[in-house]
Write an enzyme that holds these catalytic residues in place. Structure first.
Site, mmCIF file in Angstrom:
data_model
loop_
_atom_site.group_PDB
_atom_site.id
_atom_site.type_symbol
_atom_site.label_atom_id
_atom_site.label_comp_id
_atom_site.label_asym_id
_atom_site.label_seq_id
_atom_site.Cartn_x
_atom_site.Cartn_y
_atom_site.Cartn_z
ATOM 1 N N HIS A 108 1.843 -4.797 -5.936
ATOM 2 C CA HIS A 108 1.506 -5.651 -7.074
ATOM 3 C C HIS A 108 0.044 -5.447 -7.453
ATOM 4 O O HIS A 108 -0.749 -4.934 -6.664
ATOM 5 C CB HIS A 108 1.763 -7.125 -6.743
ATOM 6 C CG HIS A 108 0.803 -7.685 -5.734
ATOM 7 N ND1 HIS A 108 0.998 -7.561 -4.371
ATOM 8 C CD2 HIS A 108 -0.375 -8.357 -5.885
ATOM 9 C CE1 HIS A 108 0.000 -8.135 -3.739
ATOM 10 N NE2 HIS A 108 -0.851 -8.621 -4.630
ATOM 11 N N HIS A 196 -5.969 -2.754 -8.877
ATOM 12 C CA HIS A 196 -5.447 -1.798 -7.901
ATOM 13 C C HIS A 196 -4.165 -2.303 -7.251
ATOM 14 O O HIS A 196 -3.859 -3.499 -7.287
ATOM 15 C CB HIS A 196 -6.486 -1.536 -6.809
ATOM 16 C CG HIS A 196 -6.812 -2.760 -6.006
ATOM 17 N ND1 HIS A 196 -7.725 -3.714 -6.423
ATOM 18 C CD2 HIS A 196 -6.340 -3.202 -4.798
ATOM 19 C CE1 HIS A 196 -7.806 -4.686 -5.519
ATOM 20 N NE2 HIS A 196 -6.968 -4.395 -4.526
#
Length: 253
Positions: A108, A196
């Site tokens: 995620h 990220h």
């Protein structure tokens, strides 16, 4: 004096008789309302019992905030659906480095810090977040290189695949989300935002140790993505929000 003595005797006898009747009635009530032995053996649960978090139950991880009744851990994020090939690459390349830690497979991209949301705010917060997401179009994120991250408490260090989008939707979305969070007196996202996908974590501040692996990891990632171009992109169709153990999904237009 004899009369007074008779009165005292009568009064005393009357009181004794009254006391005996009270005692008899009390015994009847006690016997009638006697609590079963099976219930007496139960151990009660304290409603306001303090929950003590043991890091040993969570691979050594520590909570960033104390657990309190009525507070719900909340995170807004983009769920990343990737191929098995990327999972295989991550597993093989990290095992090759023999780094002691934990590989992450629940991919995620965080769009908020881990927040503390009050129970009575949940309903309106979810509705506001739904309306906000409906104002944004679907967009695409590209995977680029590998970077090192450390949480604010310096208790965990992460390796993550850096992500970016071409039209700046991520930054605009984060800015609008910060405005919503401010309405609920919740902290905004990090100022030095670096979107990220975390792929690995270990305990403590291990940035100096992990930095030396970055050239190798980035080179291998770029090679993998060149051969598997479908894994280079994440198509963002919805935003997710996890509150406690419940997950909400909000479609983009």
């Amino acid at each position: 004096m004899a009369g007074l003595d008779l009165i005292k005797t009568y009064s005393s006898d009357s009181e004794d008789e009254h006391d005996e009747k009270k005692k008899s009635n009390k015994d009847k009530i006690v016997n009638r309302l006697a609590i079963p032995t099976s219930i007496l053996s139960w151990e009660g649960v304290i409603y306001h019992e303090e929950m003590i978090d043991d890091p040993l139950n969570h691979d050594g991880r520590k909570r960033s905030f104390k657990h309190e009744r009525g507070n719900w851990a909340t995170l807004i994020y983009i769920n990343c659906i990737t191929s098995d090939c990327l999972h295989t690459w991550i597993n093989s390349v990290l095992n090759e480095l023999s780094i002691q830690g934990n590989i992450i497979f629940n991919f995620h991209i965080s769009l908020s810090r881990t927040l503390v949301l009050k129970f009575h705010w949940i309903e309106s917060f979810v509705e506001d977040l739904k309306l906000l997401c409906h104002k944004f179009n679907k967009f695409v994120i590209q995977l680029t290189d590998v970077k090192v991250y450390c949480n604010e408490e310096k208790t965990r260090t992460f390796l993550g695949i850096y992500c970016q989008d071409k039209d700046g939707t991520l930054k605009h979305l984060t800015k609008v989300l910060d405005g919503l969070l401010a309405e609920y007196q919740l902290p905004s996202f990090y100022k030095d935002t670096s979107y990220h996908i975390s792929i690995f974590w270990c305990l403590g501040d291990q940035r100096a140790h992990l930095q030396k692996f970055l050239p190798f990891l980035t080179c291998n990632l770029n090679k993998f993505l060149a051969e598997n171009t479908e894994d280079s992109f994440i198509y963002v169709n919805e935003i997710q929000c996890k509150i406690g153990n419940k997950c909400y999904m909000f479609e983009l237009r």
